[in-house]
Motif scaffolding. Structure first.
Motif, PDB file in Angstrom:
ATOM      1  N   GLU A   1       0.842  -1.193   0.000  1.00 25.35           N
ATOM      2  CA  GLU A   1       0.000   0.000   0.000  1.00 25.35           C
ATOM      3  C   GLU A   1       0.871   1.234   0.000  1.00 25.35           C
ATOM      4  O   GLU A   1       1.968   1.240   0.550  1.00 25.35           O
ATOM      5  CB  GLU A   1      -0.967  -0.002   1.192  1.00 25.35           C
ATOM      6  CG  GLU A   1      -0.307  -0.101   2.538  1.00 25.35           C
ATOM      7  CD  GLU A   1      -1.297  -0.294   3.676  1.00 25.35           C
ATOM      8  OE1 GLU A   1      -2.502  -0.434   3.428  1.00 25.35           O
ATOM      9  OE2 GLU A   1      -0.843  -0.289   4.824  1.00 25.35           O
ATOM     10  N   ILE A   2       0.349   2.270  -0.626  1.00 20.98           N
ATOM     11  CA  ILE A   2       1.089   3.516  -0.791  1.00 20.98           C
ATOM     12  C   ILE A   2       0.473   4.561   0.129  1.00 20.98           C
ATOM     13  O   ILE A   2      -0.743   4.655   0.247  1.00 20.98           O
ATOM     14  CB  ILE A   2       1.028   3.980  -2.259  1.00 20.98           C
ATOM     15  CG1 ILE A   2       1.696   2.933  -3.151  1.00 20.98           C
ATOM     16  CG2 ILE A   2       1.678   5.344  -2.425  1.00 20.98           C
ATOM     17  CD1 ILE A   2       1.460   3.129  -4.612  1.00 20.98           C
TER      18      ILE A   2
ATOM     19  N   THR B   1       6.287  10.117  -0.224  1.00 17.81           N
ATOM     20  CA  THR B   1       5.494   8.944  -0.566  1.00 17.81           C
ATOM     21  C   THR B   1       6.269   7.693  -0.170  1.00 17.81           C
ATOM     22  O   THR B   1       7.462   7.573  -0.466  1.00 17.81           O
ATOM     23  CB  THR B   1       5.213   8.909  -2.081  1.00 17.81           C
ATOM     24  OG1 THR B   1       4.622  10.148  -2.457  1.00 17.81           O
ATOM     25  CG2 THR B   1       4.287   7.771  -2.439  1.00 17.81           C
ATOM     26  N   VAL B   2       5.597   6.776   0.505  1.00 18.77           N
ATOM     27  CA  VAL B   2       6.214   5.512   0.901  1.00 18.77           C
ATOM     28  C   VAL B   2       5.295   4.352   0.526  1.00 18.77           C
ATOM     29  O   VAL B   2       4.083   4.514   0.418  1.00 18.77           O
ATOM     30  CB  VAL B   2       6.518   5.452   2.419  1.00 18.77           C
ATOM     31  CG1 VAL B   2       7.553   6.474   2.817  1.00 18.77           C
ATOM     32  CG2 VAL B   2       5.257   5.625   3.240  1.00 18.77           C
ATOM     33  N   THR B   3       5.895   3.186   0.327  1.00 20.29           N
ATOM     34  CA  THR B   3       5.145   1.964   0.070  1.00 20.29           C
ATOM     35  C   THR B   3       5.572   0.952   1.110  1.00 20.29           C
ATOM     36  O   THR B   3       6.765   0.812   1.394  1.00 20.29           O
ATOM     37  CB  THR B   3       5.439   1.417  -1.340  1.00 20.29           C
ATOM     38  OG1 THR B   3       5.175   2.437  -2.291  1.00 20.29           O
ATOM     39  CG2 THR B   3       4.587   0.203  -1.651  1.00 20.29           C
ATOM     40  N   ARG B   4       4.594   0.242   1.684  1.00 24.89           N
ATOM     41  CA  ARG B   4       4.908  -0.765   2.693  1.00 24.89           C
ATOM     42  C   ARG B   4       4.117  -2.029   2.403  1.00 24.89           C
ATOM     43  O   ARG B   4       3.081  -2.000   1.732  1.00 24.89           O
ATOM     44  CB  ARG B   4       4.597  -0.261   4.093  1.00 24.89           C
ATOM     45  CG  ARG B   4       3.134  -0.048   4.356  1.00 24.89           C
ATOM     46  CD  ARG B   4       2.898   0.472   5.746  1.00 24.89           C
ATOM     47  NE  ARG B   4       1.462   0.634   5.989  1.00 24.89           N
ATOM     48  CZ  ARG B   4       0.951   1.009   7.113  1.00 24.89           C
ATOM     49  NH1 ARG B   4       1.738   1.285   8.131  1.00 24.89           N
ATOM     50  NH2 ARG B   4      -0.349   1.126   7.260  1.00 24.89           N
ATOM     51  N   ALA B   5       4.642  -3.141   2.910  1.00 23.05           N
ATOM     52  CA  ALA B   5       3.976  -4.437   2.725  1.00 23.05           C
ATOM     53  C   ALA B   5       4.418  -5.376   3.834  1.00 23.05           C
ATOM     54  O   ALA B   5       5.530  -5.255   4.360  1.00 23.05           O
ATOM     55  CB  ALA B   5       4.334  -5.032   1.370  1.00 23.05           C
TER      56      ALA B   5
ATOM     57  N   ALA C   1       8.437  -4.843   4.516  1.00 27.09           N
ATOM     58  CA  ALA C   1       9.189  -3.933   3.656  1.00 27.09           C
ATOM     59  C   ALA C   1       8.561  -2.551   3.715  1.00 27.09           C
ATOM     60  O   ALA C   1       7.345  -2.412   3.833  1.00 27.09           O
ATOM     61  CB  ALA C   1       9.194  -4.435   2.216  1.00 27.09           C
ATOM     62  N   CYS C   2       9.407  -1.538   3.624  1.00 22.71           N
ATOM     63  CA  CYS C   2       8.964  -0.147   3.570  1.00 22.71           C
ATOM     64  C   CYS C   2      10.053   0.625   2.833  1.00 22.71           C
ATOM     65  O   CYS C   2      11.236   0.494   3.162  1.00 22.71           O
ATOM     66  CB  CYS C   2       8.763   0.399   4.981  1.00 22.71           C
ATOM     67  SG  CYS C   2       8.070   2.061   4.990  1.00 22.71           S
ATOM     68  N   HIS C   3       9.655   1.376   1.816  1.00 22.99           N
ATOM     69  CA  HIS C   3      10.638   2.146   1.060  1.00 22.99           C
ATOM     70  C   HIS C   3      10.003   3.418   0.517  1.00 22.99           C
ATOM     71  O   HIS C   3       8.780   3.530   0.421  1.00 22.99           O
ATOM     72  CB  HIS C   3      11.242   1.311  -0.077  1.00 22.99           C
ATOM     73  CG  HIS C   3      10.246   0.915  -1.120  1.00 22.99           C
ATOM     74  ND1 HIS C   3       9.872   1.748  -2.142  1.00 22.99           N
ATOM     75  CD2 HIS C   3       9.535  -0.226  -1.299  1.00 22.99           C
ATOM     76  CE1 HIS C   3       8.975   1.143  -2.897  1.00 22.99           C
ATOM     77  NE2 HIS C   3       8.755  -0.049  -2.410  1.00 22.99           N
ATOM     78  N   LEU C   4      10.861   4.358   0.170  1.00 22.06           N
ATOM     79  CA  LEU C   4      10.392   5.593  -0.447  1.00 22.06           C
ATOM     80  C   LEU C   4       9.918   5.308  -1.862  1.00 22.06           C
ATOM     81  O   LEU C   4      10.517   4.495  -2.567  1.00 22.06           O
ATOM     82  CB  LEU C   4      11.514   6.635  -0.487  1.00 22.06           C
ATOM     83  CG  LEU C   4      11.920   7.238   0.848  1.00 22.06           C
ATOM     84  CD1 LEU C   4      13.165   8.097   0.682  1.00 22.06           C
ATOM     85  CD2 LEU C   4      10.787   8.064   1.435  1.00 22.06           C
ATOM     86  N   GLY C   5       8.846   5.940  -2.270  1.00 28.04           N
ATOM     87  CA  GLY C   5       8.359   5.784  -3.633  1.00 28.04           C
ATOM     88  C   GLY C   5       7.036   5.044  -3.702  1.00 28.04           C
ATOM     89  O   GLY C   5       6.437   4.715  -2.681  1.00 28.04           O
ATOM     90  N   ARG C   6       6.610   4.750  -4.944  1.00 26.57           N
ATOM     91  CA  ARG C   6       5.282   4.183  -5.183  1.00 26.57           C
ATOM     92  C   ARG C   6       5.372   2.860  -5.928  1.00 26.57           C
ATOM     93  O   ARG C   6       4.617   2.621  -6.851  1.00 26.57           O
ATOM     94  CB  ARG C   6       4.466   5.165  -6.021  1.00 26.57           C
ATOM     95  CG  ARG C   6       4.312   6.528  -5.417  1.00 26.57           C
ATOM     96  CD  ARG C   6       3.594   7.481  -6.360  1.00 26.57           C
ATOM     97  NE  ARG C   6       2.323   6.950  -6.824  1.00 26.57           N
ATOM     98  CZ  ARG C   6       1.170   7.111  -6.193  1.00 26.57           C
ATOM     99  NH1 ARG C   6       1.121   7.787  -5.076  1.00 26.57           N
ATOM    100  NH2 ARG C   6       0.060   6.603  -6.691  1.00 26.57           N
TER     101      ARG C   6
ATOM    102  N   LEU D   1       8.746  -7.764  -3.267  1.00 26.34           N
ATOM    103  CA  LEU D   1      10.019  -8.475  -3.364  1.00 26.34           C
ATOM    104  C   LEU D   1      10.864  -8.305  -2.104  1.00 26.34           C
ATOM    105  O   LEU D   1      11.468  -9.265  -1.618  1.00 26.34           O
ATOM    106  CB  LEU D   1      10.799  -7.982  -4.593  1.00 26.34           C
ATOM    107  CG  LEU D   1      10.183  -8.287  -5.949  1.00 26.34           C
ATOM    108  CD1 LEU D   1      10.872  -7.479  -7.033  1.00 26.34           C
ATOM    109  CD2 LEU D   1      10.254  -9.782  -6.236  1.00 26.34           C
ATOM    110  N   ALA D   2      10.903  -7.097  -1.576  1.00 26.98           N
ATOM    111  CA  ALA D   2      11.700  -6.837  -0.378  1.00 26.98           C
ATOM    112  C   ALA D   2      11.119  -7.575   0.831  1.00 26.98           C
ATOM    113  O   ALA D   2      11.868  -8.117   1.652  1.00 26.98           O
ATOM    114  CB  ALA D   2      11.787  -5.342  -0.106  1.00 26.98           C
ATOM    115  N   ALA D   3       9.802  -7.624   0.956  1.00 24.34           N
ATOM    116  CA  ALA D   3       9.176  -8.351   2.066  1.00 24.34           C
ATOM    117  C   ALA D   3       9.443  -9.850   1.945  1.00 24.34           C
ATOM    118  O   ALA D   3       9.716 -10.523   2.945  1.00 24.34           O
ATOM    119  CB  ALA D   3       7.668  -8.078   2.098  1.00 24.34           C
ATOM    120  N   LEU D   4       9.387 -10.377   0.728  1.00 24.54           N
ATOM    121  CA  LEU D   4       9.687 -11.796   0.514  1.00 24.54           C
ATOM    122  C   LEU D   4      11.138 -12.097   0.865  1.00 24.54           C
ATOM    123  O   LEU D   4      11.430 -13.083   1.554  1.00 24.54           O
ATOM    124  CB  LEU D   4       9.390 -12.178  -0.938  1.00 24.54           C
ATOM    125  CG  LEU D   4       9.644 -13.629  -1.328  1.00 24.54           C
ATOM    126  CD1 LEU D   4       8.806 -14.577  -0.478  1.00 24.54           C
ATOM    127  CD2 LEU D   4       9.352 -13.828  -2.805  1.00 24.54           C
TER     128      LEU D   4
END
Length: 165
Positions: A55-56, A78-82, A99-104, A111-114
């Motif tokens: 989600e963004i 803007t951040v996206t997390r999962a 996972a949490c990173h800057l951007g959309r 992929l980062a959470a996996l």
């Protein structure tokens, strides 16, 4: 035990996890996707359930006056997390990837959470650490050093000459 190894109990030191999550958060999607495919090419794709699908949203960015003074709200980013949970067979497992990173970029968060979840498993940790996290960390250190070198090349030294009266 060094900071990159996972004990047989599967309990990961928080400092080690924080370090690899920081690397994953700074890795571009194309590199992350290619790296995960390369490392997991002979393994079946792990099954997982979403606890929080990508989600963004927005996060407030704070600054400090003069770098160390009073904090102030600089603006929003803007951040996206999962968050996902790996499945063990047909039953949900206890391994949770975040996972949490800057951007959309939703796919990048997935992929980062996996990768985070797989890095917590003793059977995958060493391979992922050696073939995924360490190369990305080395690339990021090289880029950071290059940026610092470029900034240092533009540094100007000011001095004042005292005029005699």
């Amino acid at each position: 035990m060094n900071s990159s190894s996972v004990p047989p109990s599967g309990v990961v030191p928080s400092s080690a996890r924080r370090a690899w999550m920081a690397v994953l958060a700074r890795t571009p999607r194309a590199e992350l996707e290619a790296g995960l495919q390369r490392v997991l090419q002979d393994l079946p794709t792990p099954a997982y359930d979403w606890l929080r699908p990508p989600e963004i949203g927005l996060a407030m960015v704070r600054g400090r006056i003069g770098g160390s003074g009073d904090p102030f709200n600089l603006g929003e980013a803007t951040v996206t997390r999962a968050t996902l949970r790996l499945r063990a067979g047909n039953e949900p497992g206890a391994t949770i990837g975040v996972a949490c990173h800057l951007g959309r970029d939703r796919r990048r968060a997935e992929l980062a959470a996996l990768a985070d979840a797989l890095l917590q498993l003793p059977e995958h940790h060493d391979r992922l650490q050696r073939q995924l996290v360490e190369p990305f960390a080395a690339q990021q250190r090289t880029r950071r050093a290059q940026r610092q070198q470029d900034a240092a090349a533009t540094r100007v030294e000011f001095f004042t000459m005292v005029r005699g009266d």
